[in-house]
Design an enzyme around this catalytic site. Structure first.
Site, PDB file in Angstrom:
ATOM      1  CB  ALA A 227     168.391  11.969   5.445  1.00 34.39           C
TER       2      ALA A 227
ATOM      3  CB  SER B 215     170.518  14.054   3.058  1.00 32.57           C
ATOM      4  OG  SER B 215     171.557  13.366   3.690  1.00 32.57           O
TER       5      SER B 215
ATOM      6  CG  MET C 142     172.401   7.055  11.443  1.00 32.73           C
ATOM      7  SD  MET C 142     173.450   6.325  10.176  1.00 32.73           S
ATOM      8  CE  MET C 142     172.366   5.034   9.539  1.00 32.73           C
TER       9      MET C 142
ATOM     10  CD  GLU D 151     181.834  11.412   9.707  1.00 33.76           C
ATOM     11  OE1 GLU D 151     182.824  11.766   9.054  1.00 33.76           O
ATOM     12  OE2 GLU D 151     180.856  12.148   9.917  1.00 33.76           O
TER      13      GLU D 151
END
Ligand code: HPA
Length: 277
Positions: A114, A31, A212, A87
């Site tokens: 991030a 990010s 993450m 995911e």
């Protein structure tokens, strides 16, 4: 042949059939670095969907392609978009792209992400050079039959984030005037943000930032002998450290705000890598 290694080789063949570029540096764009293509002289690009079997991100707004090109004359492969463990992909798929970039010839890997600030001295918008990591909350990507073609069964992890590359990041910080914090990154599974108790645990264990991604990629890269470094964009105070509930929008907004500084730090780091080569 091991099925995981077979898939990796199939992906490498698919890339080699389309791309002639040979990278020296691999870069995963987290990010805040989504538009890093601006900093590159892009020569070729390849959609992940054009590589049979390649894992594709399901997160809204996450792109999915490899960019091949030069940054300050240094040949780079950059990933616009990565897949995360949350995911639902197995760890072997989560780290497939890193392994693939290693097989394409990259020697140095720059990981970006991030993360939530766990260290009480960090502010949203800070950039943090990763000095080490804690991966206890996620399965090792090296579980399962060892890929002997890539590395040893019991790889050393005493210096995942290469000292020499860390020195370059610090030098890049000096050269650009972009300030940088340092700390330990702890990977959680996500997709939920952590609980305040988990963040207190992380701090007690020596963690400075919570995220993450990244640490599993770093481990797979070290396993195959890549030199690894990483920078986190601290997008928010971690859970329980402010009165505000956490949300993805805040994370993206902070990342976008420091994007320019983040980009210049990464570009200068790559330039220094090129000087060393
Ligand atoms: N926790 C985990 N991952 C994150 C965070 C966080 O607070 N902020 C951005 N990514």
């Amino acid at each position: 042949m091991n099925a995981i290694y077979e898939k990796l080789i199939r992906c490498r063949k698919a890339v080699n059939a389309k791309i002639k570029f040979k990278p020296e540096v691999a870069l995963i764009l987290g990010s805040g670095l989504g538009d890093y293509a601006d900093e590159m002289q892009v020569e070729e690009s390849l959609e992940y969907s054009d590589i049979g079997g390649f894992p594709i991100s399901t997160v809204a707004g996450h792109e999915g392609r490899f960019l091949f090109g030069y940054v300050k004359g240094v040949p780079v492969v950059a990933m616009q978009g990565r897949v995360h463990f949350y995911e639902g992909y197995p760890m072997s798929d989560v780290v497939l792209p890193v392994r693939l970039m290693g097989l394409l010839g990259a020697k140095n890997l720059i990981l970006t992400n991030a993360a939530g600030g766990v260290n009480v001295n960090f502010q949203p918008g800070d950039l943090m050079m990763i000095t080490d990591h804690i991966t206890t909350a996620v399965p090792s990507p090296l579980i399962g039959p060892n890929l002997d073609e890539l590395g040893t069964r019991f790889p050393d992890m005493s210096e995942v984030y290469d000292k020499g590359l860390r020195k370059m990041i610090k030098q890049a910080s000096k050269n650009t005037g972009v300030p940088i914090q340092e700390g330990v990154y702890m990977q959680f599974t996500g997709p939920n943000y952590e609980s305040p108790a988990e963040i207190r645990m992380c701090r007690t264990w020596g963690g400075d930032a919570a995220g993450m991604s990244t640490a599993c990629e770093a481990m797979a890269a070290r396993h195959m002998g890549l030199r690894v470094c990483g920078i986190s964009c601290i997008t928010n105070l971690a859970a329980g450290m402010s009165d505000q509930p956490l949300n993805h929008k805040e994370v993206q907004e902070t990342a976008d705000k420091v994007s320019r500084q983040f980009k210049s730090l990464v570009t200068e780091t790559i330039r220094l890598m090129g000087e060393e080569a």
